[in-house]
Design a protein around this motif. Structure first.
Motif, PDB file in Angstrom:
ATOM      1  N   SER A  13      40.679  44.736  49.298  1.00  0.00           N
ATOM      2  CA  SER A  13      40.825  43.526  49.327  1.00  0.00           C
ATOM      3  C   SER A  13      42.029  43.124  50.241  1.00  0.00           C
ATOM      4  O   SER A  13      41.904  41.852  50.694  1.00  0.00           O
ATOM      5  N   ALA A  19      36.352  42.884  46.663  1.00  0.00           N
ATOM      6  CA  ALA A  19      35.863  42.392  45.074  1.00  0.00           C
ATOM      7  C   ALA A  19      34.444  42.761  44.927  1.00  0.00           C
ATOM      8  O   ALA A  19      32.741  42.265  45.365  1.00  0.00           O
ATOM      9  N   ARG A  45      35.023  41.294  38.983  1.00  0.00           N
ATOM     10  CA  ARG A  45      35.265  39.862  38.761  1.00  0.00           C
ATOM     11  C   ARG A  45      35.718  39.439  37.404  1.00  0.00           C
ATOM     12  O   ARG A  45      35.099  38.597  36.798  1.00  0.00           O
ATOM     13  N   SER A 159      37.490  33.580  45.440  1.00  0.00           N
ATOM     14  CA  SER A 159      38.512  34.398  45.222  1.00  0.00           C
ATOM     15  C   SER A 159      39.921  34.204  46.110  1.00  0.00           C
ATOM     16  O   SER A 159      39.378  33.783  47.319  1.00  0.00           O
ATOM     17  N   GLU A 174      45.539  38.933  42.965  1.00  0.00           N
ATOM     18  CA  GLU A 174      44.205  38.251  43.215  1.00  0.00           C
ATOM     19  C   GLU A 174      44.062  37.233  41.933  1.00  0.00           C
ATOM     20  O   GLU A 174      44.260  37.622  40.815  1.00  0.00           O
ATOM     21  N   GLY A 176      40.606  34.868  40.651  1.00  0.00           N
ATOM     22  CA  GLY A 176      39.151  34.550  40.928  1.00  0.00           C
ATOM     23  C   GLY A 176      38.876  33.694  39.701  1.00  0.00           C
ATOM     24  O   GLY A 176      39.306  33.831  38.658  1.00  0.00           O
TER      25      GLY A 176
END
Length: 234
Positions: A13, A19, A45, A159, A174, A176
């Motif tokens: 990533s 992802a 996710r 994302s 991260e 999402g």
């Protein structure tokens, strides 16, 4: 789904595939690679897709174009088996790709009918600014989910990934979210479904051999789920 393994979610990533898409710089010769991850559970996710899993991958790239195969096989018989194929292109920080996800347990692999398929086709577009990478994903064909009216949802996912270094380790943060309702992600509208923090380091085995270890903590505000995953890359 890809993207896709913890390796994609934590290590790759930072480089921008679940992802989970393969990114390559323009090169003058064909480059190929193979590898595999062993993960304590399969989180994609913000969704729990299985327990301990082996996730092999193979890729080939040439002048910014790439083709990658990625799979996941759970150690428990109830876990689905997955095979994903991704065709992508990248130049500078820009990337675009198309992925074919397939799970067993439904129609066979070569069933592509509108209402008789286990394939999901997803398009991706993104840009890596260095300090922040942004990716948008949308399902455009196959076994996509439906919205509140029962129509194809064109299920989508946004994302945001930020890599950084701290304490001698490489980290990724991260977030999402799903922008609208779809039962593919189990959302009734806009929803943040993945808030993650991951880190990786090399585990020295001998003077000439080491294994990459990665860990990732994930929270799903929509389902109030929380996961902590560890994995090794080979």
């Amino acid at each position: 789904m890809k993207t896709r393994s913890m390796k994609l979610g934590v290590i790759a990533s930072a480089l921008l595939s679940m992802a989970m898409p393969f990114t390559a710089k323009a090169q003058d010769k064909v480059e190929a690679s193979v590898g595999a991850d062993l993960v304590s559970c399969y989180i994609w996710r913000g969704q729990d897709l299985g327990g301990v899993s082996l996730q092999p991958s193979a890729s080939v790239a040439y002048k910014g174009f790439s083709l990658e195969a990625w799979g996941s096989v759970g150690f428990e018989s109830k876990d689905d088996k997955e095979l994903d194929l991704t065709l992508g292109y990248s130049t500078g920080g820009f990337s675009v790709s198309v992925t074919d996800y397939w799970f067993n347990g439904g129609p066979g692999y070569f069933h592509y009918g509108a209402r008789n398929t286990a394939h999901v086709f997803e398009g991706q577009i993104g840009y890596d600014f260095g300090l922040l990478a942004i990716n948008w994903y949308t399902n455009f064909a196959g076994a996509d989910g439906v919205n509140k009216e029962g129509d194809r949802a064109y299920s989508s996912y946004l994302s945001l990934v930020a890599p950084f270094s701290l304490g001698g380790l490489d980290w990724t943060a991260e977030i999402g979210a799903t922008p609208w309702a779809t039962d593919f992600y189990g959302s009734n509208g806009f929803a943040v479904c993945d808030v993650s923090l991951g880190a990786n380091k090399e585990i020295k085995i001998t003077d000439s051999f080491s294994l990459p270890l990665f860990v990732k903590a994930t929270w799903n505000p929509r389902t109030e789920g929380a996961y902590f995953v560890a994995g090794l890359s080979f």
